[in-house]
Design an enzyme around this catalytic site. Structure first.
Site, mmCIF file in Angstrom:
data_model
loop_
_atom_site.group_PDB
_atom_site.id
_atom_site.type_symbol
_atom_site.label_atom_id
_atom_site.label_comp_id
_atom_site.label_asym_id
_atom_site.label_seq_id
_atom_site.Cartn_x
_atom_site.Cartn_y
_atom_site.Cartn_z
ATOM 1 N N ASP A 100 1.497 -0.224 12.733
ATOM 2 C CA ASP A 100 0.415 -0.925 11.829
ATOM 3 C C ASP A 100 0.691 -2.443 12.361
ATOM 4 O O ASP A 100 -0.207 -3.141 12.015
ATOM 5 C CB ASP A 100 0.700 -0.938 10.370
ATOM 6 C CG ASP A 100 0.325 0.397 9.963
ATOM 7 O OD1 ASP A 100 -0.443 1.230 10.510
ATOM 8 O OD2 ASP A 100 0.468 0.846 8.870
ATOM 9 N N GLN A 133 3.689 10.937 7.716
ATOM 10 C CA GLN A 133 2.825 11.133 6.494
ATOM 11 C C GLN A 133 3.117 12.973 6.154
ATOM 12 O O GLN A 133 3.111 13.237 5.173
ATOM 13 C CB GLN A 133 1.551 10.901 6.515
ATOM 14 C CG GLN A 133 1.398 9.394 6.286
ATOM 15 C CD GLN A 133 -0.073 8.865 6.696
ATOM 16 O OE1 GLN A 133 -1.232 9.704 6.849
ATOM 17 N NE2 GLN A 133 -0.410 7.904 6.499
ATOM 18 N N LYS A 152 0.916 -1.317 0.137
ATOM 19 C CA LYS A 152 0.136 -0.051 0.117
ATOM 20 C C LYS A 152 0.886 1.215 0.001
ATOM 21 O O LYS A 152 0.590 2.275 -0.555
ATOM 22 C CB LYS A 152 -0.972 -0.207 1.323
ATOM 23 C CG LYS A 152 -1.898 1.108 1.320
ATOM 24 C CD LYS A 152 -3.085 0.545 1.905
ATOM 25 C CE LYS A 152 -2.876 0.938 3.765
ATOM 26 N NZ LYS A 152 -3.212 2.340 4.156
#
Length: 425
Positions: free
Chosen positions: A307, A166, A20
């Site tokens: 994650d 991010q 991803k």
């Protein structure tokens, strides 16, 4: 809802779902590059398709085929409408920076209810330092975000490193348009650094030079993205559920397309499970799991691997002794508060799990019982709880299974192929 029943054996050879993180960055990089790029083996998940949608809104032409995306980029335009990023925080953060380089006017970015709660203020503050006007329409630092077209100025920008990598990825992908070289100066310790290594890896492929400095990162100015053909590698984050499932059941599973030299931080799942006692085998581009294994509890620093927390939490429940997950305050700012959710829901199955500010303390009980679980619209919880259900006594009912489309669209089909006793009702 997903019904999961105890499964004795899993067996088969499968390909890891595409990464991803790499797919997001590759399609955005291709959209900024003049000419035509081919993204091969992309992840056709909802989050990555949100990046496709956003890039199209900003001027890219993207032709989606089953195993390749053909991207014509290099000409940003002012979007005709609001950019809806769905549930994709990566899309929101990266495109907030990139959209500042449209030729005129404003870009407006929003998403679902979860996205509209996720923090954006550190990035907005950083863009302001670079002469870019970007703000929350609600004036609370969350989406909808309004970004005005502007010329980047300045040779340094300060930003926190402990909320979301991010934000820094967004700056790295936007700052090549600055005429000046720009230093990104981190004002707090960096978390999730492997995601920035992925960003720098992708940028290097597209011809963009970024270097690490003592204070942060240096992005060279006046650079141009170049069109490339790029093959997306397999995803360690999504594969962690397959690995965990194999570890907890009698199994013989081979997972292909997992690169031994990958820059993905979640490659750490291999080291973690080996330390817990799972003697899985790693080849050049595959992982072989022949379970089940007797696990022992360990301490895990999740600063760079947020994650993996749900996967580690489930494995800890079936281990001997105590598993401690720490340095994970930022795990609370994902699709949901994953620390709270793991503690609450796994406790319903009989887990001895205690929440602390930066992590979890899990006393291994070795046996869980089936329960009805809430997944808070979080794809990673659906997959982790499915693994727990495969080992639990009785029947586990998991709500919100459709969210797996975000990162692993065929997760349920793959698990069934391996022999998992699961069904959708």
């Amino acid at each position: 809802m997903l019904i999961v029943r105890k499964t004795e054996r899993l067996e088969g050879e499968i390909n890891a779902p595409p990464s991803k993180s790499y797919t997001h960055r590759a399609v955005i990089g291709a959209s900024l590059a003049e000419g035509t790029s081919k993204i091969k083996n992309p992840l056709n998940g909802a989050d990555c398709l949100s990046s496709v949608h956003g890039c199209r809104m900003l001027g890219a032409e993207i032709d989606i085929k089953e195993d390749v995306w053909i991207v014509k980029g290099g000409k940003l335009k002012t979007p005709e409408d609001v950019i809806d990023v769905g549930n994709s925080g990566t899309t929101l953060r990266i495109l907030t920076g990139v959209s500042s380089q449209i030729p005129k006017g404003y870009a407006i970015l929003t998403g679902d209810s979860s996205i509209r709660r996720r923090p954006m203020q550190p990035l907005l503050d950083a863009l302001k330092q670079l002469n870019i006007e970007a703000f929350s329409s609600k004036e609370d630092g969350t989406a909808p975000i309004i970004v005005k077209s502007g010329k980047l100025k300045g040779d340094k920008v300060k930003i926190r490193g402990d909320v979301s990598s991010q934000f820094i990825t967004s700056l790295m992908m936007t700052l090549p348009f600055n005429e000046n070289d720009t230093e990104i100066i981190l004002t707090s310790p960096l978390k999730s650094k492997p995601y920035l290594e992925i960003t720098m890896d992708i940028l290097d492929k597209f011809g963009i030079k970024v270097e690490e400095t003592e204070r942060g990162f240096l992005v060279y100015g006046n650079q141009r993205y170049r069109a490339i053909d790029y093959i997306v590698e397999g995803d360690y984050s999504s594969s962690s559920y397959l690995i965990a499932a194999g570890i907890l059941t009698k199994s013989n599973i081979t997972i292909n397309n997992l690169f031994e030299n990958s820059k993905q931080g979640d490659k750490a799942i291999i080291k973690i499970v080996k330390e817990m006692g799972a003697d899985i085998k790693v080849k050049k581009d595959k992982v072989i799991v022949e379970g089940d294994y007797n696990l022992e509890g360990i301490d895990v620093d999740v600063k760079d691997i947020p994650d993996l927390v749900p996967t580690i939490a489930v494995l800890g429940c079936f281990a001997e002794g105590k598993t401690t997950i720490y340095n994970g305050e930022h795990v609370r700012y994902k699709e949901c508060d994953r620390l709270s959710a793991c503690a609450k829901e796994l406790s319903k199955m009989g887990a001895k799990i205690k929440e602390k500010p930066d992590g979890l303390i899990i006393e291994g009980v070795k046996k869980l019982k089936g329960a009805k679980l809430n997944t808070y619209h979080d794809h990673r919880l659906v997959m982790a709880f499915t693994v727990a259900g495969l080992k639990a006594e009785g029947e586990t009912v998991i709500e919100g299974e459709e969210t797996v489309k975000i990162s692993f669209p065929n997760f349920i089909e793959v698990m069934k192929t391996l022999g998992a006793n699961i069904e959708i009702k």
